[in-house]
Design a protein around this motif. Structure first.
Motif, PDB file in Angstrom:
ATOM      1  N   ALA A  15      22.745   0.283  17.530  1.00  0.00           N
ATOM      2  CA  ALA A  15      22.561   0.061  19.062  1.00  0.00           C
ATOM      3  C   ALA A  15      21.472  -0.822  19.016  1.00  0.00           C
ATOM      4  N   GLY A  16      21.774  -1.844  20.082  1.00  0.00           N
ATOM      5  CA  GLY A  16      20.942  -3.119  20.379  1.00  0.00           C
ATOM      6  C   GLY A  16      20.946  -3.960  19.166  1.00  0.00           C
ATOM      7  N   GLY A  17      19.849  -4.763  18.746  1.00  0.00           N
ATOM      8  CA  GLY A  17      19.983  -5.685  17.884  1.00  0.00           C
ATOM      9  C   GLY A  17      20.317  -7.107  18.280  1.00  0.00           C
ATOM     10  N   ASN A  18      20.553  -7.293  19.555  1.00  0.00           N
ATOM     11  CA  ASN A  18      20.738  -8.506  20.141  1.00  0.00           C
ATOM     12  C   ASN A  18      19.752  -9.269  21.074  1.00  0.00           C
ATOM     13  N   GLY A  19      18.393  -9.078  20.359  1.00  0.00           N
ATOM     14  CA  GLY A  19      17.448  -9.578  21.178  1.00  0.00           C
ATOM     15  C   GLY A  19      16.771  -8.609  22.368  1.00  0.00           C
ATOM     16  N   GLU A  20      15.616  -8.932  22.413  1.00  0.00           N
ATOM     17  CA  GLU A  20      14.965  -8.142  23.665  1.00  0.00           C
ATOM     18  C   GLU A  20      15.675  -8.769  24.794  1.00  0.00           C
ATOM     19  N   GLY A  21      16.239  -7.474  26.023  1.00  0.00           N
ATOM     20  CA  GLY A  21      16.998  -7.878  27.091  1.00  0.00           C
ATOM     21  C   GLY A  21      17.320  -6.630  27.794  1.00  0.00           C
ATOM     22  N   SER A  22      18.035  -6.700  28.695  1.00  0.00           N
ATOM     23  CA  SER A  22      18.528  -5.625  29.684  1.00  0.00           C
ATOM     24  C   SER A  22      20.100  -5.604  29.622  1.00  0.00           C
ATOM     25  N   GLY A  23      20.862  -6.314  28.854  1.00  0.00           N
ATOM     26  CA  GLY A  23      22.262  -6.225  28.871  1.00  0.00           C
ATOM     27  C   GLY A  23      22.616  -4.960  28.364  1.00  0.00           C
ATOM     28  N   THR A  24      23.713  -4.635  28.284  1.00  0.00           N
ATOM     29  CA  THR A  24      24.387  -3.155  27.963  1.00  0.00           C
ATOM     30  C   THR A  24      24.565  -3.342  26.442  1.00  0.00           C
ATOM     31  N   ASN A  25      24.217  -4.670  25.854  1.00  0.00           N
ATOM     32  CA  ASN A  25      24.470  -4.617  24.453  1.00  0.00           C
ATOM     33  C   ASN A  25      22.915  -4.759  23.705  1.00  0.00           C
ATOM     34  N   GLN A  26      21.677  -4.481  24.760  1.00  0.00           N
ATOM     35  CA  GLN A  26      20.532  -4.915  24.301  1.00  0.00           C
ATOM     36  C   GLN A  26      19.834  -3.587  24.594  1.00  0.00           C
ATOM     37  N   LEU A  27      18.630  -3.634  23.919  1.00  0.00           N
ATOM     38  CA  LEU A  27      17.569  -2.900  24.103  1.00  0.00           C
ATOM     39  C   LEU A  27      16.093  -3.615  24.190  1.00  0.00           C
ATOM     40  N   ASP A  28      14.917  -3.006  24.850  1.00  0.00           N
ATOM     41  CA  ASP A  28      13.883  -3.627  25.168  1.00  0.00           C
ATOM     42  C   ASP A  28      12.819  -2.447  24.661  1.00  0.00           C
ATOM     43  N   SER A  29      12.142  -2.733  23.402  1.00  0.00           N
ATOM     44  CA  SER A  29      11.151  -1.858  23.176  1.00  0.00           C
ATOM     45  C   SER A  29      11.393  -0.453  23.245  1.00  0.00           C
ATOM     46  N   PRO A  30      12.362   0.073  22.818  1.00  0.00           N
ATOM     47  CA  PRO A  30      12.897   1.534  22.818  1.00  0.00           C
ATOM     48  C   PRO A  30      11.915   2.227  21.753  1.00  0.00           C
ATOM     49  N   TYR A  31      11.693   3.814  22.231  1.00  0.00           N
ATOM     50  CA  TYR A  31      10.860   4.537  21.514  1.00  0.00           C
ATOM     51  C   TYR A  31      11.691   5.814  20.797  1.00  0.00           C
ATOM     52  N   GLY A  32      12.084   6.677  21.628  1.00  0.00           N
ATOM     53  CA  GLY A  32      12.863   8.005  21.165  1.00  0.00           C
ATOM     54  C   GLY A  32      14.350   7.903  21.051  1.00  0.00           C
ATOM     55  N   LEU A  33      14.841   8.561  20.470  1.00  0.00           N
ATOM     56  CA  LEU A  33      16.291   8.759  20.349  1.00  0.00           C
ATOM     57  C   LEU A  33      16.708  10.161  20.002  1.00  0.00           C
ATOM     58  N   TYR A  34      17.960  10.464  20.238  1.00  0.00           N
ATOM     59  CA  TYR A  34      18.829  11.975  19.968  1.00  0.00           C
ATOM     60  C   TYR A  34      20.166  11.345  19.532  1.00  0.00           C
ATOM     61  N   ILE A  35      20.707  12.007  18.565  1.00  0.00           N
ATOM     62  CA  ILE A  35      22.083  11.827  18.063  1.00  0.00           C
ATOM     63  C   ILE A  35      22.676  13.353  18.437  1.00  0.00           C
TER      64      ILE A  35
ATOM     65  N   GLY B 291      10.955   6.286  16.825  1.00  0.00           N
ATOM     66  CA  GLY B 291      11.752   7.671  16.882  1.00  0.00           C
ATOM     67  C   GLY B 291      12.672   7.776  15.331  1.00  0.00           C
ATOM     68  N   LEU B 292      12.863   9.101  15.024  1.00  0.00           N
ATOM     69  CA  LEU B 292      13.761   9.160  14.017  1.00  0.00           C
ATOM     70  C   LEU B 292      14.471  10.272  14.053  1.00  0.00           C
ATOM     71  N   SER B 293      15.796  10.388  13.790  1.00  0.00           N
ATOM     72  CA  SER B 293      16.869  11.506  13.800  1.00  0.00           C
ATOM     73  C   SER B 293      17.671  11.354  12.770  1.00  0.00           C
ATOM     74  N   PHE B 294      18.288  12.531  12.180  1.00  0.00           N
ATOM     75  CA  PHE B 294      19.464  12.701  11.359  1.00  0.00           C
ATOM     76  C   PHE B 294      20.419  13.030  12.315  1.00  0.00           C
ATOM     77  N   ASP B 295      21.900  12.578  11.624  1.00  0.00           N
ATOM     78  CA  ASP B 295      22.943  13.229  12.141  1.00  0.00           C
ATOM     79  C   ASP B 295      23.544  14.370  11.347  1.00  0.00           C
ATOM     80  N   ARG B 296      24.388  15.077  11.692  1.00  0.00           N
ATOM     81  CA  ARG B 296      25.070  16.083  10.919  1.00  0.00           C
ATOM     82  C   ARG B 296      25.429  15.973   9.589  1.00  0.00           C
ATOM     83  N   HIS B 297      25.703  14.697   9.183  1.00  0.00           N
ATOM     84  CA  HIS B 297      26.177  14.553   7.920  1.00  0.00           C
ATOM     85  C   HIS B 297      24.794  14.137   6.901  1.00  0.00           C
ATOM     86  N   GLY B 298      23.641  13.983   7.672  1.00  0.00           N
ATOM     87  CA  GLY B 298      22.586  13.413   6.555  1.00  0.00           C
ATOM     88  C   GLY B 298      22.046  12.126   6.949  1.00  0.00           C
TER      89      GLY B 298
END
Length: 320
Positions: free
Chosen positions: A36-56, A295-302
Protein backbone atom coordinates in the motif's frame (compact mmCIF):
# COMPACT_ATOMS: atom_id res chain seq x y z
CA UNK A 1 -9.70 -19.39 25.43
CA UNK A 2 -11.20 -22.17 23.29
CA UNK A 3 -14.46 -22.27 21.36
CA UNK A 4 -15.90 -25.71 20.66
CA UNK A 5 -18.75 -26.74 18.37
CA UNK A 6 -19.73 -30.22 17.11
CA UNK A 7 -17.56 -29.56 14.06
CA UNK A 8 -14.82 -27.17 15.10
CA UNK A 9 -12.41 -26.47 17.90
CA UNK A 10 -10.28 -23.39 17.52
CA UNK A 11 -8.39 -20.86 19.60
CA UNK A 12 -9.41 -17.23 19.76
CA UNK A 13 -6.41 -15.07 18.95
CA UNK A 14 -5.53 -11.52 19.96
CA UNK A 15 -6.46 -8.79 17.49
CA UNK A 16 -3.73 -8.19 14.89
CA UNK A 17 -2.01 -11.48 15.83
CA UNK A 18 -1.79 -14.40 13.41
CA UNK A 19 -4.30 -17.24 13.60
CA UNK A 20 -1.36 -19.64 13.45
CA UNK A 21 0.74 -19.97 16.60
CA UNK A 22 4.05 -18.54 15.42
CA UNK A 23 7.11 -20.25 16.89
CA UNK A 24 9.43 -17.88 18.83
CA UNK A 25 12.26 -18.91 16.46
CA UNK A 26 10.28 -18.10 13.31
CA UNK A 27 11.91 -15.83 10.72
CA UNK A 28 10.59 -13.44 8.13
CA UNK A 29 11.98 -12.27 4.81
CA UNK A 30 14.43 -9.42 5.36
CA UNK A 31 13.12 -7.69 2.24
CA UNK A 32 9.66 -6.21 2.38
CA UNK A 33 7.10 -5.93 -0.40
CA UNK A 34 5.18 -2.67 -0.70
CA UNK A 35 1.46 -3.50 -0.50
CA UNK A 36 0.00 0.00 0.00
CA UNK A 37 1.36 3.41 -0.90
CA UNK A 38 5.03 3.63 -1.77
CA UNK A 39 4.45 6.17 -4.53
CA UNK A 40 5.69 9.17 -2.62
CA UNK A 41 3.92 11.39 -0.15
CA UNK A 42 0.56 12.48 -1.55
CA UNK A 43 -3.21 12.23 -1.65
CA UNK A 44 -3.73 10.06 -4.74
CA UNK A 45 -5.47 6.71 -4.33
CA UNK A 46 -2.09 5.02 -4.86
CA UNK A 47 -0.43 7.18 -2.19
CA UNK A 48 -0.33 7.67 1.56
CA UNK A 49 0.77 10.63 3.65
CA UNK A 50 2.34 9.90 7.05
CA UNK A 51 0.19 6.84 7.89
CA UNK A 52 0.05 5.41 11.42
CA UNK A 53 -2.23 2.48 12.30
CA UNK A 54 -3.45 -0.47 10.23
CA UNK A 55 -5.70 -3.50 10.40
CA UNK A 56 -5.61 -6.66 8.24
CA UNK A 57 -8.95 -8.38 7.62
CA UNK A 58 -9.39 -12.14 7.18
CA UNK A 59 -9.43 -11.77 3.38
CA UNK A 60 -6.09 -9.87 3.56
CA UNK A 61 -7.69 -6.49 2.89
CA UNK A 62 -5.59 -3.75 4.48
CA UNK A 63 -7.15 -0.78 6.28
CA UNK A 64 -4.80 2.15 6.86
CA UNK A 65 -5.15 5.28 8.98
CA UNK A 66 -3.83 7.71 6.34
CA UNK A 67 -3.19 10.38 8.92
CA UNK A 68 -2.19 13.53 7.05
CA UNK A 69 -4.80 12.87 4.35
CA UNK A 70 -7.50 12.72 7.06
CA UNK A 71 -8.93 9.47 5.75
CA UNK A 72 -9.07 5.70 6.14
CA UNK A 73 -7.95 3.74 3.08
CA UNK A 74 -8.91 0.20 2.07
CA UNK A 75 -6.43 -1.75 -0.05
CA UNK A 76 -7.56 -5.09 -1.43
CA UNK A 77 -4.92 -7.81 -1.60
CA UNK A 78 -2.79 -7.26 -4.70
CA UNK A 79 -4.35 -3.89 -5.56
CA UNK A 80 -2.22 -1.02 -6.84
CA UNK A 81 -4.72 1.60 -5.70
CA UNK A 82 -6.68 2.01 -2.51
CA UNK A 83 -10.20 3.22 -1.86
CA UNK A 84 -11.30 5.89 0.62
CA UNK A 85 -13.73 4.25 3.08
CA UNK A 86 -13.93 6.97 5.76
CA UNK A 87 -13.13 10.67 5.75
CA UNK A 88 -11.33 12.07 2.74
CA UNK A 89 -13.46 15.20 2.88
CA UNK A 90 -10.80 17.54 4.13
CA UNK A 91 -9.66 18.19 7.68
CA UNK A 92 -12.57 18.98 9.98
CA UNK A 93 -14.88 17.96 12.79
CA UNK A 94 -18.11 17.34 10.90
CA UNK A 95 -19.62 13.84 10.86
CA UNK A 96 -18.28 13.19 7.33
CA UNK A 97 -14.75 14.34 8.20
CA UNK A 98 -11.70 13.15 10.12
CA UNK A 99 -8.75 15.08 11.50
CA UNK A 100 -5.45 13.20 11.74
CA UNK A 101 -6.78 9.67 12.45
CA UNK A 102 -4.15 7.49 14.12
CA UNK A 103 -5.64 3.99 14.21
CA UNK A 104 -8.45 1.83 12.85
CA UNK A 105 -9.94 -1.57 13.70
CA UNK A 106 -13.04 -3.44 12.55
CA UNK A 107 -15.99 -4.29 14.80
CA UNK A 108 -17.29 -7.31 12.93
CA UNK A 109 -20.62 -7.62 14.75
CA UNK A 110 -21.68 -4.19 13.48
CA UNK A 111 -19.54 -4.39 10.30
CA UNK A 112 -18.10 -0.99 11.11
CA UNK A 113 -14.76 0.74 11.37
CA UNK A 114 -13.72 2.03 14.79
CA UNK A 115 -11.44 5.02 14.23
CA UNK A 116 -9.13 6.94 16.55
CA UNK A 117 -9.88 10.46 15.29
CA UNK A 118 -7.05 12.08 17.21
CA UNK A 119 -7.29 15.65 15.96
CA UNK A 120 -10.95 15.79 16.98
CA UNK A 121 -10.37 14.07 20.35
CA UNK A 122 -12.99 11.45 19.59
CA UNK A 123 -13.46 7.81 18.67
CA UNK A 124 -15.77 7.32 15.69
CA UNK A 125 -17.81 4.35 14.46
CA UNK A 126 -18.15 4.40 10.67
CA UNK A 127 -20.16 1.89 8.56
CA UNK A 128 -17.76 -0.24 6.54
CA UNK A 129 -20.11 -0.67 3.57
CA UNK A 130 -20.80 2.59 1.72
CA UNK A 131 -20.57 4.70 4.87
CA UNK A 132 -20.74 8.44 4.25
CA UNK A 133 -20.35 9.68 7.81
CA UNK A 134 -19.38 8.48 11.26
CA UNK A 135 -20.94 8.47 14.70
CA UNK A 136 -18.96 9.72 17.69
CA UNK A 137 -18.95 7.01 20.37
CA UNK A 138 -16.34 8.53 22.74
CA UNK A 139 -15.66 12.25 23.12
CA UNK A 140 -13.03 14.37 24.85
CA UNK A 141 -10.23 11.82 24.64
CA UNK A 142 -6.69 12.33 23.33
CA UNK A 143 -6.93 8.99 21.58
CA UNK A 144 -4.10 7.07 19.95
CA UNK A 145 -4.13 3.25 19.54
CA UNK A 146 -7.16 0.95 19.59
CA UNK A 147 -7.78 -2.76 19.99
CA UNK A 148 -10.60 -5.17 20.84
CA UNK A 149 -10.77 -8.40 22.84
CA UNK A 150 -12.65 -11.65 22.24
CA UNK A 151 -15.63 -10.43 24.27
CA UNK A 152 -16.17 -7.43 22.01
CA UNK A 153 -14.77 -4.97 24.56
CA UNK A 154 -12.53 -2.36 23.04
CA UNK A 155 -9.53 -0.54 24.45
CA UNK A 156 -8.39 3.00 23.74
CA UNK A 157 -5.08 4.65 24.60
CA UNK A 158 -5.57 8.16 26.00
CA UNK A 159 -2.10 9.67 25.89
CA UNK A 160 -3.39 12.94 27.27
CA UNK A 161 -4.16 11.18 30.56
CA UNK A 162 -1.41 8.55 30.15
CA UNK A 163 -3.83 5.65 30.50
CA UNK A 164 -5.68 2.90 28.67
CA UNK A 165 -9.43 2.51 29.09
CA UNK A 166 -11.64 -0.48 28.38
CA UNK A 167 -15.10 0.19 26.93
CA UNK A 168 -18.23 -1.79 26.31
CA UNK A 169 -20.12 -0.91 23.16
CA UNK A 170 -22.13 2.28 23.81
CA UNK A 171 -20.22 2.91 27.07
CA UNK A 172 -18.88 6.47 26.99
CA UNK A 173 -16.94 6.44 30.29
CA UNK A 174 -14.92 3.24 30.29
CA UNK A 175 -12.70 1.70 32.96
CA UNK A 176 -8.98 2.40 33.43
CA UNK A 177 -7.01 -0.83 32.87
CA UNK A 178 -3.47 0.59 32.61
CA UNK A 179 -1.86 3.78 33.86
CA UNK A 180 -4.08 6.58 35.09
CA UNK A 181 -1.65 7.63 37.83
CA UNK A 182 -0.16 10.67 36.17
CA UNK A 183 2.89 10.98 33.96
CA UNK A 184 5.98 9.11 35.10
CA UNK A 185 8.16 6.02 34.92
CA UNK A 186 6.97 4.12 37.97
CA UNK A 187 5.40 0.71 37.36
CA UNK A 188 1.92 2.14 37.92
CA UNK A 189 2.49 4.97 35.44
CA UNK A 190 2.82 5.56 31.71
CA UNK A 191 4.41 8.41 29.76
CA UNK A 192 2.91 9.11 26.34
CA UNK A 193 1.52 5.61 25.66
CA UNK A 194 0.77 4.99 21.99
CA UNK A 195 -0.49 1.51 21.06
CA UNK A 196 -2.17 -1.37 22.86
CA UNK A 197 -2.65 -5.12 22.44
CA UNK A 198 -4.72 -7.53 24.57
CA UNK A 199 -4.00 -11.23 25.05
CA UNK A 200 -6.41 -14.13 25.57
CA UNK A 201 -6.28 -13.64 29.35
CA UNK A 202 -7.24 -9.98 28.87
CA UNK A 203 -3.86 -8.69 29.99
CA UNK A 204 -3.09 -5.34 28.37
CA UNK A 205 0.23 -4.64 26.61
CA UNK A 206 1.07 -0.96 26.09
CA UNK A 207 3.86 0.71 24.13
CA UNK A 208 4.97 3.23 26.76
CA UNK A 209 6.63 5.43 24.18
CA UNK A 210 8.54 8.04 26.17
CA UNK A 211 9.60 5.50 28.79
CA UNK A 212 11.04 3.37 25.96
CA UNK A 213 9.38 0.19 27.15
CA UNK A 214 6.41 -2.14 26.67
CA UNK A 215 4.32 -2.72 29.79
CA UNK A 216 2.02 -5.64 30.58
CA UNK A 217 -0.91 -4.98 32.90
CA UNK A 218 -2.64 -8.17 34.00
CA UNK A 219 -6.39 -8.04 34.42
CA UNK A 220 -7.20 -6.12 37.60
CA UNK A 221 -3.55 -5.21 38.31
CA UNK A 222 -2.63 -1.93 40.00
CA UNK A 223 0.74 -1.75 38.27
CA UNK A 224 2.43 -3.12 35.19
CA UNK A 225 5.35 -5.42 34.41
CA UNK A 226 8.09 -4.45 31.94
CA UNK A 227 8.12 -7.04 29.14
CA UNK A 228 10.33 -5.24 26.60
CA UNK A 229 12.87 -2.44 26.92
CA UNK A 230 12.91 -0.43 30.12
CA UNK A 231 16.70 -0.08 30.05
CA UNK A 232 16.73 3.51 28.90
CA UNK A 233 16.54 4.93 25.39
CA UNK A 234 19.01 3.22 23.08
CA UNK A 235 19.73 0.77 20.29
CA UNK A 236 21.07 -2.32 22.06
CA UNK A 237 18.90 -5.45 22.05
CA UNK A 238 17.88 -4.74 25.66
CA UNK A 239 16.64 -1.26 24.74
CA UNK A 240 13.95 0.50 22.74
CA UNK A 241 13.72 3.97 21.26
CA UNK A 242 10.22 5.48 21.12
CA UNK A 243 8.30 2.20 20.65
CA UNK A 244 4.96 2.32 18.83
CA UNK A 245 2.96 -0.58 17.41
CA UNK A 246 2.73 -3.63 19.67
CA UNK A 247 1.20 -7.08 19.09
CA UNK A 248 1.14 -10.06 21.45
CA UNK A 249 0.48 -13.58 20.14
CA UNK A 250 -1.03 -16.71 21.71
CA UNK A 251 2.22 -17.76 23.40
CA UNK A 252 2.92 -14.35 24.94
CA UNK A 253 5.60 -13.31 22.45
CA UNK A 254 5.64 -9.54 22.03
CA UNK A 255 6.34 -7.84 18.69
CA UNK A 256 7.13 -4.13 18.83
CA UNK A 257 7.87 -1.36 16.33
CA UNK A 258 11.10 0.18 17.64
CA UNK A 259 10.55 3.43 15.76
CA UNK A 260 13.68 5.39 16.54
CA UNK A 261 15.86 2.39 15.66
CA UNK A 262 13.92 1.69 12.43
CA UNK A 263 13.38 -1.98 13.26
CA UNK A 264 10.84 -4.53 14.47
CA UNK A 265 11.79 -6.58 17.52
CA UNK A 266 10.47 -9.91 18.80
CA UNK A 267 10.60 -10.45 22.57
CA UNK A 268 9.82 -14.05 23.65
CA UNK A 269 7.88 -14.34 26.89
CA UNK A 270 10.22 -13.77 29.83
CA UNK A 271 13.18 -12.70 27.65
CA UNK A 272 15.57 -9.98 28.79
CA UNK A 273 16.40 -8.86 25.26
CA UNK A 274 14.74 -8.82 21.88
CA UNK A 275 15.64 -10.13 18.45
CA UNK A 276 15.53 -8.00 15.31
CA UNK A 277 13.18 -9.65 12.81
CA UNK A 278 13.00 -6.94 10.12
CA UNK A 279 14.71 -3.61 9.56
CA UNK A 280 17.63 -2.55 11.71
CA UNK A 281 19.66 -1.57 8.65
CA UNK A 282 19.57 2.16 9.27
CA UNK A 283 16.79 4.44 8.12
CA UNK A 284 16.07 4.39 4.41
CA UNK A 285 13.71 3.35 1.64
CA UNK A 286 15.34 0.13 0.43
CA UNK A 287 13.33 -3.09 0.72
CA UNK A 288 15.36 -4.18 3.76
CA UNK A 289 15.00 -0.80 5.49
CA UNK A 290 12.35 1.09 7.41
CA UNK A 291 12.01 4.77 8.23
CA UNK A 292 10.18 5.27 11.53
CA UNK A 293 7.95 2.16 11.64
CA UNK A 294 4.75 2.59 13.65
CA UNK A 295 1.70 0.33 13.18
CA UNK A 296 2.06 -3.48 13.16
CA UNK A 297 -0.24 -6.34 12.22
CA UNK A 298 -0.08 -9.98 11.14
CA UNK A 299 -2.34 -11.71 8.66
CA UNK A 300 -3.85 -15.13 9.30
CA UNK A 301 -0.85 -16.82 7.62
CA UNK A 302 1.73 -15.22 9.90
CA UNK A 303 3.00 -12.61 7.43
CA UNK A 304 3.98 -9.30 9.03
CA UNK A 305 2.73 -5.88 7.88
CA UNK A 306 4.43 -2.66 8.98
CA UNK A 307 3.42 0.97 8.58
CA UNK A 308 6.64 2.55 7.27
CA UNK A 309 5.62 6.05 8.32
CA UNK A 310 8.25 8.31 6.81
CA UNK A 311 8.33 6.29 3.57
CA UNK A 312 4.53 6.65 3.28
CA UNK A 313 3.98 2.96 2.62
CA UNK A 314 2.93 -0.38 4.09
CA UNK A 315 5.54 -3.14 3.89
CA UNK A 316 4.72 -6.85 3.98
CA UNK A 317 7.34 -9.32 5.23
CA UNK A 318 6.55 -12.95 4.40
CA UNK A 319 7.07 -15.59 7.06
CA UNK A 320 9.68 -18.16 6.03
Amino acid sequence: MFISTPYFCFILVPLRASSIDIHPNATWSKNGITVAGGNGEGSGTNQLDSPYGLYIDDDLTIYVADTSNNRIMEWKSGATNGKVVAGGNGQGNEAHQLYHPLDVIIAKESDSLIISDRGNNRVVRWPRQNGTCGETIISNIVCFGLTMDDNGLFYVVDNGKDEVRQYKIDDTQGTVVAGGNGKGNRLNQLLQPHYVSVDRDHSVYVSDCWNHRVMKWEKGAKQGIIVAGGQGQGSSLTQLGRPNGVVVNQSGTVYVADSENHRILLWPKGATQGNVIVGGNGWGAQSNQLNWPVGLSFDRHGNLYVIDHDNHRVQKFNIE
